[in-house]
Motif scaffolding. Structure first.
Motif, PDB file in Angstrom:
ATOM      1  N   CYS B  42       0.827  -1.204   0.000  1.00 12.09           N
ATOM      2  CA  CYS B  42       0.000   0.000   0.000  1.00 12.09           C
ATOM      3  C   CYS B  42       0.860   1.254   0.000  1.00 12.09           C
ATOM      4  CB  CYS B  42      -0.901   0.040   1.227  1.00 12.09           C
ATOM      5  SG  CYS B  42      -2.111  -1.264   1.256  1.00 12.09           S
ATOM      6  N   PRO B  43       0.647   2.130  -0.977  1.00 10.48           N
ATOM      7  CA  PRO B  43       1.455   3.349  -1.026  1.00 10.48           C
ATOM      8  C   PRO B  43       1.305   4.206   0.227  1.00 10.48           C
ATOM      9  CG  PRO B  43      -0.018   3.202  -2.946  1.00 10.48           C
ATOM     10  CD  PRO B  43      -0.260   1.983  -2.130  1.00 10.48           C
ATOM     11  N   TRP B  48      -2.042   3.439   7.521  1.00 12.84           N
ATOM     12  CA  TRP B  48      -3.100   2.461   7.809  1.00 12.84           C
ATOM     13  C   TRP B  48      -2.927   1.957   9.238  1.00 12.84           C
ATOM     14  CZ3 TRP B  48      -5.928  -0.811   3.846  1.00 12.84           C
ATOM     15  CH2 TRP B  48      -5.833  -0.288   2.545  1.00 12.84           C
ATOM     16  N   CYS B  76      -7.100   3.431   0.959  1.00 13.03           N
ATOM     17  CA  CYS B  76      -6.779   2.700  -0.270  1.00 13.03           C
ATOM     18  C   CYS B  76      -6.798   3.671  -1.449  1.00 13.03           C
ATOM     19  CB  CYS B  76      -7.785   1.576  -0.496  1.00 13.03           C
ATOM     20  SG  CYS B  76      -7.606   0.773  -2.104  1.00 13.03           S
ATOM     21  N   THR B  77      -5.707   3.713  -2.200  1.00 12.58           N
ATOM     22  CA  THR B  77      -5.635   4.617  -3.350  1.00 12.58           C
ATOM     23  C   THR B  77      -6.048   3.922  -4.649  1.00 12.58           C
ATOM     24  OG1 THR B  77      -3.340   4.039  -3.819  1.00 12.58           O
ATOM     25  CG2 THR B  77      -3.699   5.903  -2.340  1.00 12.58           C
ATOM     26  N   CYS B  79      -4.525   1.496  -6.158  1.00 11.57           N
ATOM     27  CA  CYS B  79      -3.342   1.398  -7.008  1.00 11.57           C
ATOM     28  C   CYS B  79      -3.173  -0.003  -7.603  1.00 11.57           C
ATOM     29  CB  CYS B  79      -2.087   1.775  -6.232  1.00 11.57           C
ATOM     30  SG  CYS B  79      -1.592   0.502  -5.053  1.00 11.57           S
ATOM     31  N   TYR B  80      -3.871  -0.984  -7.073  1.00 13.35           N
ATOM     32  CA  TYR B  80      -3.853  -2.371  -7.581  1.00 13.35           C
ATOM     33  C   TYR B  80      -2.505  -3.070  -7.455  1.00 13.35           C
ATOM     34  CZ  TYR B  80      -8.573  -1.718  -9.398  1.00 13.35           C
ATOM     35  OH  TYR B  80      -9.920  -1.489  -9.500  1.00 13.35           O
ATOM     36  N   CYS B  82      -1.525  -4.592  -4.757  1.00 18.95           N
ATOM     37  CA  CYS B  82      -1.782  -5.814  -3.999  1.00 18.95           C
ATOM     38  C   CYS B  82      -2.364  -6.907  -4.892  1.00 18.95           C
ATOM     39  CB  CYS B  82      -2.753  -5.497  -2.863  1.00 18.95           C
ATOM     40  SG  CYS B  82      -4.221  -4.607  -3.434  1.00 18.95           S
ATOM     41  N   THR B  93      -8.230  -4.898  -3.505  1.00 12.58           N
ATOM     42  CA  THR B  93      -8.723  -3.532  -3.724  1.00 12.58           C
ATOM     43  C   THR B  93     -10.250  -3.495  -3.555  1.00 12.58           C
ATOM     44  OG1 THR B  93      -7.007  -3.401  -5.411  1.00 12.58           O
ATOM     45  CG2 THR B  93      -8.553  -1.557  -5.290  1.00 12.58           C
TER      46      THR B  93
HETATM   47  S1  SF4 Z   1      -5.118  -1.080  -4.038  1.00 16.30           S
HETATM   48 FE1  SF4 Z   1      -4.213  -2.540  -2.624  1.00 16.30          FE
HETATM   49  S2  SF4 Z   1      -2.087  -1.917  -2.384  1.00 16.30           S
HETATM   50 FE2  SF4 Z   1      -3.191  -0.209  -3.298  1.00 16.30          FE
HETATM   51  S3  SF4 Z   1      -3.808   1.008  -1.549  1.00 16.30           S
HETATM   52 FE3  SF4 Z   1      -5.523  -0.342  -1.995  1.00 16.30          FE
HETATM   53  S4  SF4 Z   1      -5.206  -2.073  -0.709  1.00 16.30           S
HETATM   54 FE4  SF4 Z   1      -3.266  -0.983  -0.763  1.00 16.30          FE
END
Ligand code: SF4
Ligand code: SF4
Ligand code: SF4
Ligand code: SF4
Lengths: 299, 207
Positions: B42-43, B48, B76-77, B79-80, B82, B93
């Motif tokens: 996670c960026p 968190w 959660c941004t 960003c995919y 994970c 996500t």
């Molecule tokens: S998409 Fe996944 S890695 Fe990105 S912020 Fe959300 S949970 Fe974290």
């Protein structure tokens, strides 16, 4: 050569007077040069991007994209859908895949669409413009049109997240996609293959709601580009472009940096390399002017 | 009885079951093997309270309140990172979005969670006209924490606004109308129906 036709989903941020209206102008120029015809999906709606989830549950969110795809099937039959915004592309393609996997959701989406006389089949390929360029057109054809190579311009290829994950461009890896670098080289510029922040997230929509946290990440993205001696950054996504370009003043104020890094689209680079005017490349819309591109366009 | 209480009653000691039945993609949670790869991805990870792996563990441990009132999933941004790394291919996500949405439905979101507010404004804005009006969204955003705070934020962003306007990337006339779908009636009917079907689906699982 016959024109290639695509069903075009521009997305809200590309509308006239909106934050990436400049992207649309350079995309249109690029498409003219490459003989691509974009047929806008009539009366498309917003897709709710990756941030619709607070207000919208699963079905309402999927239905937004279903309406766009259904309109495309009806008005632009047989044409692949192409989006220029990574978030638009992602949510549209994701919605179609989800509806494909879950027939009961598809039936529900269709009964909602029936309220406006629409119906979704859901078998249209959904592409990002970068896929069209790289997979449908190819580097060779892209390079053949170059009239003014971007000689001596050093450009960091910032791919970001959503053009890259979870779908990505065919043949590219998630951790180190190389297509922007290859594109820069194809246009005669100098790429930076070792640019380590190329897939770093910029915060996406959280740039609005969590500005400090996002700007810290954007700072890293710009800093790394400077470390590699970049003259500018290129991106394939309007949200990336906006996030990395427009907050540089605020970042400078917070961190005492002196950032002034132009951030352009691949389509901006292509419009200039193809010998088109600064206006056709929408260079006037840069908040941080891309001086080298301006000079080249004026030549 | 509030929906939240109803759900507590219904699922008593089984939060995992509750998540599986009510959270988008929740049926995947049990597949997590606790490797921790997602948490390192996670960026905004350092902000968190409970990174995704921990959230999945807490769901299985029945820590209902801690999970649903957490601000974590709102960090959660999308960003995919994970999703493409998870060895078990969990749609992490979407589970984060699903948990956030479920918490919101039950009224458990921490007060003044900025992304929750922004995301709701975004949705409301979109539902009105079918397209997002960035300017109205911007104004609502400045003032979401009250007027005084709004003026402060607006001042900070004034230069940015001027820059956007000068370069034709923000049109002040939009506030008077701006972009909309043409078949607005049809759009509203479609979305109303979708919401009804969604509510019916929820009612089936609900109390
Ligand atoms: S998409 Fe996944 S890695 Fe990105 S912020 Fe959300 S949970 Fe974290
Ligand atoms: S991704 Fe954003 S800009 Fe694109 S249509 Fe969706 S909400 Fe609008
Ligand atoms: S880099 Fe930012 S804007 Fe671009 S896709 Fe990722 S989150 Fe979205
Ligand atoms: S990466 Fe996948 S398996 Fe590993 S902890 Fe995260 S969700 Fe669980």
């Amino acid at each position: 050569m016959a024109k290639r036709q695509y069903s075009f989903y521009p997305g809200c941020s590309s509308q006239k007077g909106a934050s990436s209206s400049n992207y649309l102008i350079s995309v249109q120029t690029m498409c003219e040069e490459l003989d691509i015809q974009l047929n806008e999906i009539p009366d498309w709606n917003c897709c709710s991007a990756s941030i619709g989830y607070a207000g919208g549950g699963e079905l309402p969110r999927l239905t937004l994209s279903a309406r766009n795809i259904a309109l495309s099937e009806q008005h632009n039959p047989g044409q692949d859908i192409v989006a220029t915004c990574a978030a638009c592309w992602l949510s549209t393609r994701e919605a179609q895949e989800r509806l494909h996997e879950d027939q009961s959701l598809l039936a529900e989406a269709n009964s909602a669409l029936a309220e406006a006389g629409l119906k979704l089949k859901g078998d249209t390929p959904i592409k990002h413009m970068a896929e069209v360029l790289i997979e449908d057109i190819g580097y060779e054809a892209i390079g053949a049109k170059v009239k003014k190579p971007l000689e001596g311009i050093k450009i960091a290829g910032y791919v970001g997240c959503q053009t890259n994950r979870p779908f990505g461009i065919s043949g590219e890896s998630f951790e180190n996609p190389k297509y922007l670098d290859k594109l820069v080289e194809t246009l005669g510029g100098d790429s930076i293959p070792g640019y380590e922040k190329k897939v770093q997230c910029c915060g996406g929509a959280l740039a609005f709601s969590e500005p400090e946290k996002s700007q810290e990440m954007v700072k890293g993205i710009i800093e790394a580009a400077y470390d590699h001696g970049a003259d500018m950054i290129v991106t394939p996504c309007p949200v990336c472009q906006m996030n990395v370009e427009v907050y540089q003043d605020q970042i400078n104020a917070t961190y005492g940096t002196k950032f002034k890094m132009p951030v352009v689209y691949y389509s901006t680079l292509m419009a200039v390399a193809y010998g088109r005017s600064a206006k056709d490349a929408a260079l006037n819309a840069q908040i941080i002017p891309a001086k080298q591109l301006e000079a080249l366009a004026a030549k | 009885m509030s929906t939240n209480q109803a759900m507590v009653e219904k699922y008593r000691n089984n939060f995992l079951k509750e998540v599986e039945a009510n959270v988008e993609e929740g049926e995947w949670v049990k597949m997590c093997m606790q490797c921790g790869v997602c948490s390192g991805s996670c960026p905004l990870g350092k902000f968190w309270d409970h990174p995704p792996q921990e959230i999945f563990m807490m769901i299985r441990a029945g820590k209902r309140d801690e999970v649903l009132t957490s601000s974590s999933m709102w960090m959660c941004t999308s960003c995919y990172n994970c999703i493409v790394r998870c060895p078990r291919e969990l749609p992490i996500t979407h589970i984060m979005h699903g948990l956030a949405h479920y918490a919101k439905r039950l009224g458990l979101v921490p007060q003044n969670q900025p992304t929750a507010k922004f995301a709701q404004l975004f949705w409301d804005n979109l539902m009105k006209k079918g397209r997002v009006n960035e300017l109205k969204l911007g104004m609502a955003l400045y003032f979401m924490n009250g007027f005084g705070e709004g003026v402060k934020v607006a001042m900070k962003n004034q230069k940015l606004g001027m820059n956007m306007m000068k370069t034709g990337r923000m049109n002040p006339m939009e506030i008077l109308g701006g972009h909309a779908v043409k078949d607005l009636g049809g759009f509203h009917k479609v979305m109303k129906k979708a919401q009804e079907l969604e509510d019916a689906r929820i009612a089936k699982h609900g109390a």
